[in-house]
Enzyme design. Structure first.
Site, PDB file in Angstrom:
ATOM      1  N   LYS A  54      -1.913  -9.530   8.528  1.00  0.00           N
ATOM      2  CA  LYS A  54      -1.305 -10.125   7.523  1.00  0.00           C
ATOM      3  C   LYS A  54       0.137 -10.100   7.560  1.00  0.00           C
ATOM      4  O   LYS A  54       1.360 -10.682   8.176  1.00  0.00           O
ATOM      5  CB  LYS A  54      -0.807  -9.202   6.221  1.00  0.00           C
ATOM      6  N   GLN A  98      -1.199  -3.126  -0.078  1.00  0.00           N
ATOM      7  CA  GLN A  98      -2.188  -3.084   0.172  1.00  0.00           C
ATOM      8  C   GLN A  98      -3.244  -2.464  -0.839  1.00  0.00           C
ATOM      9  O   GLN A  98      -2.729  -1.005  -1.254  1.00  0.00           O
ATOM     10  CB  GLN A  98      -2.334  -3.053   1.242  1.00  0.00           C
ATOM     11  N   ASP A 121       3.707  -9.831  -4.150  1.00  0.00           N
ATOM     12  CA  ASP A 121       2.948 -10.393  -4.440  1.00  0.00           C
ATOM     13  C   ASP A 121       2.519 -10.913  -5.538  1.00  0.00           C
ATOM     14  O   ASP A 121       1.475 -10.955  -6.534  1.00  0.00           O
ATOM     15  CB  ASP A 121       1.837  -8.366  -4.054  1.00  0.00           C
TER      16      ASP A 121
END
Ligand SMILES: NC(=O)c1ccc[n+]([C@@H]2O[C@H](COP(=O)([O-])OP(=O)(O)OC[C@H]3O[C@@H](n4cnc5c(N)ncnc54)[C@H](OP(=O)(O)O)[C@@H]3O)[C@@H](O)[C@H]2O)c1
Length: 292
Positions: A54, A98, A121
């Site tokens: 990422k 994450q 996200d």
């Protein structure tokens, strides 16, 4: 029937190029490049690889990408403290924590501590609620990537019967909301299956588009699909492979060799949905810039 492989690497490169151009335009107006911060807790090797990928993609797109690595022993308060600092950091446009987090941490509590306007996200309850209401702000990256895959390969979901295997907050539920929404990328007739679904093969066979996100290697076999299905495999499963140097290989939730013979289009694993997730995260970070 010959299948047509949907190349997620190629499609994600297109989106990343679009993002890069957008970043260039933004840089001429902004005092700094867009910033994406990723919080990585613990030493899960798969998570470390995802985060590295990422950040590499963010930098290639011209963004500032930084990772805050925290030890496995971090407390919930310590993680939330880091998130709070990012929430008020003017150089940070997007925040991603994450997942999965270590077992002693409540993921929902941490996710809810992210500023909803930086929640690239799309997992904060505000953003999940907006999506469920049909007015999304940030769409979770994997479901957003799936919609782009369908649209960009001429498999518009409008009017199609879609079956989704899995009802997680990260994949199954948001993709069902997206595909059943009114408008472009939506307008499908959606059915969600889960571990309590009866006669799952019958339900799957009714699908014109089948999306598998359950985390069971090769769960969907060729007898569970109809000819011409568009098969989207979200699963990423490590299975032992003695012929591989690292001792394992990645496979999806769909038995690729069987289902590809019947499908009109199918995503491989790896090289399918995975790369799209990263591209959509970058795209969400661009959107986040507009919210400040
Ligand atoms: N490509 C990407 O970028 C990406 C992103 C995220 C996840 N993934 C992968 O996608 C897969 C799913 O991830 P997730 O986070 O959504 O998983 P998850 O949170 O574990 O959810 C799994 C879902 O599958 C359902 N399920 C389990 N066994 C089933 C069965 N036998 N029949 C029907 N449904 C069943 C569960 O049903 P219940 O709700 O009834 O338990 C649950 O809804 C994993 O392999 C993950 O690694 C990939």
């Amino acid at each position: 029937m010959d299948s047509k492989i949907i190349d997620g690497t190629d499609l994600s490169a297109q989106i990343k190029a679009e993002v890069k151009n957008h970043v260039k335009r933004l840089k001429s107006k902004m005092a700094r490049p867009p910033g994406l911060s990723v919080v990585l807790v613990g030493d899960d090797p798969a998570s470390a690889v995802y985060v590295r990928n990422k950040q590499r993609a963010a930098k290639e797109a011209g963004m500032i990408g930084n990772t805050i690595a925290m030890p496995h022993s971090s407390t919930e308060d310590e993680i939330i403290q880091v998130v709070n600092e990012l929430n008020i950091d003017a150089s940070c446009d997007g925040i991603l924590v994450q997942l999965p987090l270590p077992d002693h941490i409540n993921e929902a509590t941490v996710t809810s501590s992210i500023d909803p306007l930086k929640d690239v996200d799309g997992l904060h309850p505000n953003n999940a609620g907006l999506l469920a209401a049909g007015t999304p702000r940030f769409v979770p990256a994997t479901p957003g990537g799936i919609v782009q895959m369908l649209l960009r390969t001429g498999n518009n979901p409008s009017g199609k019967r879609v079956v989704i295997l899995g009802r997680s907050n990260i994949v199954g539920r948001p993709i069902s909301n997206l595909l059943s929404m009114k408008g472009e990328g939506g307008d499908a007739t959606v059915t969600i299956c889960h571990s309590r679904t009866k006669n799952i093969g019958d339900v799957c066979r009714s699908a014109e588009i089948l999306i598998a996100a359950i985390g069971i290697p090769g769960f969907v076999t060729s007898d569970m699909v109809s000819d011409g299905v568009v098969a989207i495999d979200v699963g990423i499963n490590r299975v032992e492979a003695t012929d591989r140097k690292r001792g394992y290989k990645l496979v999806g939730d769909i038995d690729f060799s069987g289902v590809s013979k019947r499908a009109s289009a199918i995503t491989p694993v790896p090289g399918g949905v995975g790369p799209m997730t990263i591209a959509m995260l970058l795209s969400n970070t661009i959107d986040a810039v507009g919210f400040h």
